[in-house]
Every structure is written in C-alpha cells, then in structure tokens.
Design an enzyme around this catalytic site. Sequence first.
Site, PDB file in Angstrom:
ATOM      1  N   HIS A   1      46.401  40.193  53.962  1.00 11.52           N
ATOM      2  CA  HIS A   1      47.187  40.804  52.899  1.00 11.52           C
ATOM      3  C   HIS A   1      47.140  42.323  53.042  1.00 11.52           C
ATOM      4  O   HIS A   1      46.064  42.913  53.211  1.00 11.52           O
ATOM      5  CB  HIS A   1      46.664  40.381  51.533  1.00 11.52           C
TER       6      HIS A   1
ATOM      7  N   LYS B   1      50.642  39.184  37.470  1.00 14.87           N
ATOM      8  CA  LYS B   1      51.965  39.824  37.403  1.00 14.87           C
ATOM      9  C   LYS B   1      52.870  39.083  36.424  1.00 14.87           C
ATOM     10  O   LYS B   1      53.726  39.677  35.772  1.00 14.87           O
ATOM     11  CB  LYS B   1      52.591  39.864  38.798  1.00 14.87           C
TER      12      LYS B   1
END
Length: 941
Positions: A149, A587
């Site tokens: 990532h 999120k």
Amino acid sequence: MSERSTTQPSDHALFDDIRHLGRLLGDVIREQEGQTMYDIVEKVRQQSVAFHREGEAQQRRALDRLLQGLSRDQAVSVIRAFSFFSILANIAEDRHALRRRHAHELAGDKPQPGSVRAALDKLRKAGVEPAQIEEFFSHSLISPVLTAHPTEVQRKSLLDAERVIARLLAERDQPLPPRRQRDIDAELRARVTQLWQTRLLRFTKLRVSDEIKNALSYYDCTFFSEVPRLYIELEHDLDELFPREDGQAWRLRPFFRMGHWIGGDRDGNPFVTAETLAYALRKQARTALEHYINQVHALGAELSVSLMLASSSPELLALAEASPDNSEHRKDEPYRRALIGVYARLAATLRQLGDADVLRHEVGQAAPYPSAEAFAADLRIARDSLASHHAAALAQPRLDPLIRAVEVFGFHLATVDLRQSSDKHEQVVAELLATARLCPDYSALDEAARIELLLHTLQDPRPLRVPDATYSDWTRAELAVFEQARAARRLLGEDTIRQTIISHTESVSDLLEVLVLQKECGLFHGTLGLPGASAELLVVPLFETIDDLRNAPEIMRGFFALPGMVDLVQKSSALQEIMLGYSDSNKDGGYFTSNWELHKASVALAELFAQLGTDHGIRLRLFHGRGGSVGRGGGPSYEAILAQPAGTVGGSIRLTEQGEVISSKYANPEIGRHNLETLVAATLEATLLSSRGKSGDAPPRQGVRTGAPLPFLQAAAHLSQVAISAYRDLVYGNPRFIEYFYTATPISEIAGLNIGSRPASRKASQSIADLRAIPWSFSWGQCRVALPGWFGFGSAAEQFIADHPDNGAELLARMHKQWPFFRALLSNMDMVLAKSDLAVASHYAQLVTDTRTRKQVFAAIEQEWQRTVQAMRQITGEQEFLQSNPTLARSIRARFPYIDPLNHLQIELLRRFREGQTDERTKRGIHLSINGIAAGLRNTG
C-alpha cells in the site's frame, strides 16, 4: 560519547544525538549549498523554534514573511534541509527507545509491557497451566502480512543509508577509544553527505517488481535473524516459567509466519497479473535459498570437527558419504563434507525454484531438495550428531537458528495472499456461465437465483470452460492467476498460497463465485455435497464498509447454512478466516463508528463461530486490515490486540503491515524483534487472559456476547449514531466539501509522488466514495487536520452528555478507565489530535478561492475539533495532549518547529503552482514537502 551511560539513560542522550546529527547536517548544507543558504535555513529554524516556544503572533508573521520571500530554489533547499532533519531525528528517537529498553533490562526491573516475558509472567501469576500454553501453541497462527500500500514515501536508497546511520549511532553509544570515535563521526558525516546528494523523490512510478524487491529487503536486515531469535528466546522463557511435566525442553511448532500481498493483490491494481505472481514467488524462493546457502557456507567454515578428535553419528557419516566432496584434505571432517553436499543440493534447488545461480559454485553435482523439510532433516542430523558428541554449543550460534528459519520460511519464504474485488470475480463467472450457455446474464439474477445456480455448478463435476471457446482477455488473466497459484502450491508447498481474499464482500454469492473459480482451475476437488469435497484455498471475505460490517454475521450464517458447506470447510481446513477492513469503513462512517462496527462485527462473528466450533469443529480467524494512520486502523499493535473483544483472538491473528509502517517497525533488526515480540505477547494475553480478567481497573471480560457491561455497549451505540451522522453530514452531505478537500489538501499532488504501483482512485472521478482510503488519510495528515482520526466524536460525546445530564460524563469516564476498547480508541485519538494543528490547517484553507466554501467547511472542522478536544479532556481528565505518554508528547513538540516550515512552504508552492507556475522545479518542491511532512509525522497513511 564515553561519558554517556546506557544503564541510566535520560533524554539528554537523545538530544545529544539530535544535536550531533543536526550539526553534521548543517555542516553539509554549508559545504554543499554555501553560507548564504545555511544562514537562511538557520534563520527559519530559529524563528520557528522561537514561535513554538513563545507563541507570539508577531513571530508567526515574521516566519510567514521569511518563507514567502524565498525564491523557488531557496524554498526547495529549505524543504530538503528540514526533511532530512526529520529523518535524522527519527533515527535518533529510535536509538533512544532501544537505549531505554536496554537500561530497563540491565536494571533488572520487571519485564516491560509488550514483551513476551511480561506476558508469560502475567499468565503464570493468573494460574495458567503449561497444558493451556501447549494447547495455545498447538493451533495458533500469528502472521504480520506485508502489503505494498503506497504510504512509504522514502526511496530504498535513503532507507539503506539510514540503516547505516542507525548502526553507527548504536556503536557510538559504547565506550570507545578516541580513534574509533573519530572514525564513526567521519562515517556519519559521509552518510549525511550521501543523504544530501541523493534525491528524495522517485522519477518514475514504482512497478510491482520494485515493491516486491523492497519488501524482500527486510528479510536480510531483520526477519531472517530476528524471527528465529524470537522462537529461541520464547522457548527459553517457557522452559523457565512453565517447565513441562515430562522434563523436556519446549520446542514450538512454526506458529509465527510471515505473509505478503505484494504480487498477489489485484484489487484495483491492473499491473498485478499471473506473471507478477510468478515473479514474486520466484524472488521469494530465491531470497530464502540464498540465505540458506550463505548460512550453510558459513557453517562449513565453523564445523571443522575432526574424526581424529570427536566421533559423529552414523546418520551424519552417511550424509558425509553421500556428499560429492572427495577431497583428501577433508576426509576426516564429516560435518564439512556433509555440508558441502547440502550446499550442492541447495544450489540445485536455487536453479530449479529461484531461476538463479549461486555466486560460489558448489563442489560436484547433486539433486535438488524435494522440499524444505528434506533440507531441514539434513540439518537436524548435523545438530543431533553435535549434541550427542559433546558439541551442542557449536549448534547454538548458527545451526539452531538456521533450522528454525527453514521450519518457518521453508522454500516459499512467506505466504502470498490472492486478493480481488467481488465485482471482478462476478464478471469472470458471468462470462463462463454465458459461454457455457447456462445463464445468458448472470449479473441480472437476484441473490437467491445466483446462489442456486452457483451451487448447481459446484455440484456438477464438469468444468464450465468450453474447449476452443474464445474468452475475454480479462477472464483469461483472472483464471491464469488461480492456475499459477495451483502450480506454485505444487512446486513450493501448500503454505505458498493459502488464502484468496474477496474485497467488497456483500453477499453469500460473492464467496461461492470464488469456489467456482477454484473449481475451474483445479483447486476445488470433488463435488459439493458429496464426501471428500475440498477447496485448497481459504475463501476469505473482506468486509469493509459500515453496511458490509453490519451484514457480515448474516452473510456468514447464510454461507454455512448452504447444503454441503460445513462439510466442505471441515474437509478443507476446519477454519474460516474473515478479514475486517479498517480503512474503507472509516472513510465510509468516520473514526468512532468504524471502530464500533468493527467491534460489533467481531463479537457477532465470534459468537457465530463459537457455535460452529461446538457443533462442527470449525474455527474462526480474524484478519485485521490495519493501515499506518489511526484513521486507517493504525496505532500501537499491542493495545489494539488487547482491545479486541473476548473470544475473537483465539490464539490466531493476521494483520497487515503497510507502507511506512514496515520501515519504521522492521528496518532496524532490534526494533523489528521488539515489534514481532509484541504481536506474540498481545495474542497470548488476549487469548489466555480474556476470560480471567486483567490486573488494574479493568473488570473481567464478560463473554463473547457482550465483551463489556451493558451500559457501556448502550453508550457506545449512542455515540456511534451521533458520530456517523456528524461525519456523513460533512463528508457526504455538504455539497461544498469535495471542492474544499481537493483544494485545501495536496490530494492531487500526492497522486504524482510515484510511491506505489496502484492508482489512487478506483474510478476516474473526484467522488469521495471512489477515492482510496490511503490518499484520503494521507491528504488530511499533510494539512495537519487528520480528520479521519477524530471527526464526529466531539458531537457524539457532547450529545450523549446532554442526553444524560445526571451520569453521562461519569459513565464515559468509567468506560475510558475500565473498557480496553474505548481506552485504546481514545488513546489513538489523543495521538492524532496532538499531531494536528488548526492554525496550520487554516493556512491550507486559504487555498480555497471560494470564500463561502472555505468559511463554511473550515468552520465545521474547527468547531468539531474544539468539541472533540473538550470531550477528551472531560472524559480522560487530562488537560494536555498525551499527558499519559510524556515521551511521545516531547517528541511531537520537538518536531513541530521543523514540520511547520514544511507545511508553510508547501502551501506557498501549492499557491504558486495553482496560479500557473507549473514548472518542474515548483512541482518538485511540492513533492519534496509532502515527503518531508510525512517523515516528520511518521504515520502518514
């Protein structure tokens, strides 16, 4: 340095190191850039330090004028200077943490929390029996999983130089003669010069192959040495604290293993294919085998035992006779002859599995090893022979750790997970069904019809693929990945690839689709519903959004209710792994609600599998998809594992290690061992103490169903309801928010950093829903708001106390004191708030040209920040950030004067760039500032 003592370290030693490295950096800047540039850097530093020390508005304005008056090239040089200072300060802080740990050990105090020794001591005092410890290790799996990532902004060239500086600082801590002291200082200056003359930024985007190589570099520097040491020290502690009834020494099975996503994670990354998977596996095999070859070569030098002086076992003599080494010089040295034969077999294995040759060619020809176990068996022959002939001491330094390394790493090194989004699996299955004329439009079916059709497919022994039919490139590419997985398992062993993870799991059919794909590629055996059916790969659903987490228990209940499914899982491994996503849930619903829904899903899943375990012997293992920043599930791993609900750890845990977290945890071998040890200690405590209660204020846990007193759970539910409403009202409900986010943060510029192979968004849009969680968190960290790590909690706590005027505040305070989940959540939030700076954030807000948008959105952020800070003070009773963690508080305060100028220069360069100064030098300055701020804040994404 000789006057410093490592037995009683103080922060003076840390500041000595920082000042010394800072002086070296200053000397290099003066030498490389000239006195004028050095004076500018020093003036910026002095004014920033003065402002943070005294807080006068006049000093802030003077600093702003100084920074705004810099030319483009001067700004870039200042950014580089402050970026490198942050990097050097990080190294000094890491060294000081080790210094303090050593002093603690030398003082003979009780073991430090987070160490395996401390965990075992707790277990012994709690009355845990050796048999329970043995049961724990008989089925446990603890696995950090390295991912690619994109949050590591530093290049590998810089990381390598930083490792050398860290090693030199460690040596500088020791009493040294003056000549060696001078040599170290000269080498430190050389490495600082190297840093200054090495570019901070990548010119090109990382490829998957680069990410693979970067991850593998941590094996030589840390994992090959520290993982075996972890086992050896753990067994030593067990022998001392939990002696076995049979008198035998502890010998643990390989319960601690490494995992990787790099090369197998296809979710949103079109550059990961069957070819990159094959490349990753070859490189992993090569890394493992080259380590073994080097160790065997070194053993050959060390084990110079002569038959004229010591006997050997018949098995060792037979191994020596099988060696291609016929040298007269070594005819009385059976260990060397045997190891020469082992070396030759390893060389042949490297050619076969790693597609590479050895640097030091072997003596004679030999057949490759059929498996890592066959290699380990030869090493055990040498070890047993030494032990039975008064030479066990010769095995301890190198042979014993090597045997343990082979048991843990095998020839495959680490287990690679496959991962793909559920909609991509659906696309492949739909094409297979349509081409086979079983269903013209699978995607149009409702869930019940999909399940019925997929079950029918799994109950039919015939494959779906039609010979000579033409399939799309996409379908062929996806099937090729599963075919490569099958080939790898046959070549390197079953542990090479064990899991296939389904991102965005939303239904039972998402799991069945992956079983169908396994069937098409020879990974599913037998017929569903008939005896003997099994799947080679664990089908691992990943629940990410708030709705997915809420639906997770029902989806899994429905999956196991399908005919033949219980028998299939029993036959496959009697284990169901489930992954929980911290990033997208945050999120989607904000920090508090994300954590609360993860907690609730864990409890509900543990309850479901407790019943499945009782009825069918099926175990649950949770896989935690944690990021680096708190907004993506980051924070101290020890506290995070202990905060898991009772019954959800169960001796097994996997968790992701991402981006900058990998380098901060594992670049230094000693820090790496501590972090590995922490995972083991926390898993031991969370498993074996979960039903006994813990010392201190925390009450005993109250079972899987609740995990906390009912009033605590009700309060958390209330907080979550208000928190998610406040969060979504801003992020998804305010039409001006997207404009603010894309203007007041460097989100667009972060995409150009070349820090990963994967695109920043899932789709070509500016939708927050389509944006990946990493750049979302990264951007908010850069502008010092860190919104994903706290927003919504202030409104929630304020509303809860207003709705419960008699006891609301007192109840929240008790939750903080007595409930590990709530305490860990607020502790992480405290760290995030300490790193935020609304004064700096207000300057970023000035980048938003629309006045109404700027005022409306920033006011909402500022008001919620104030509410959150007030709530934290009221609940914890602490009036300052990190009051209970003074070491971290001092570290952050010391960093601010060096991070703030980077923020202000970033703002100025962003303003110039967006006003039309789009030259490469300005763009480079922005990227350098992103890099420097990330280094200063440490946990970025």
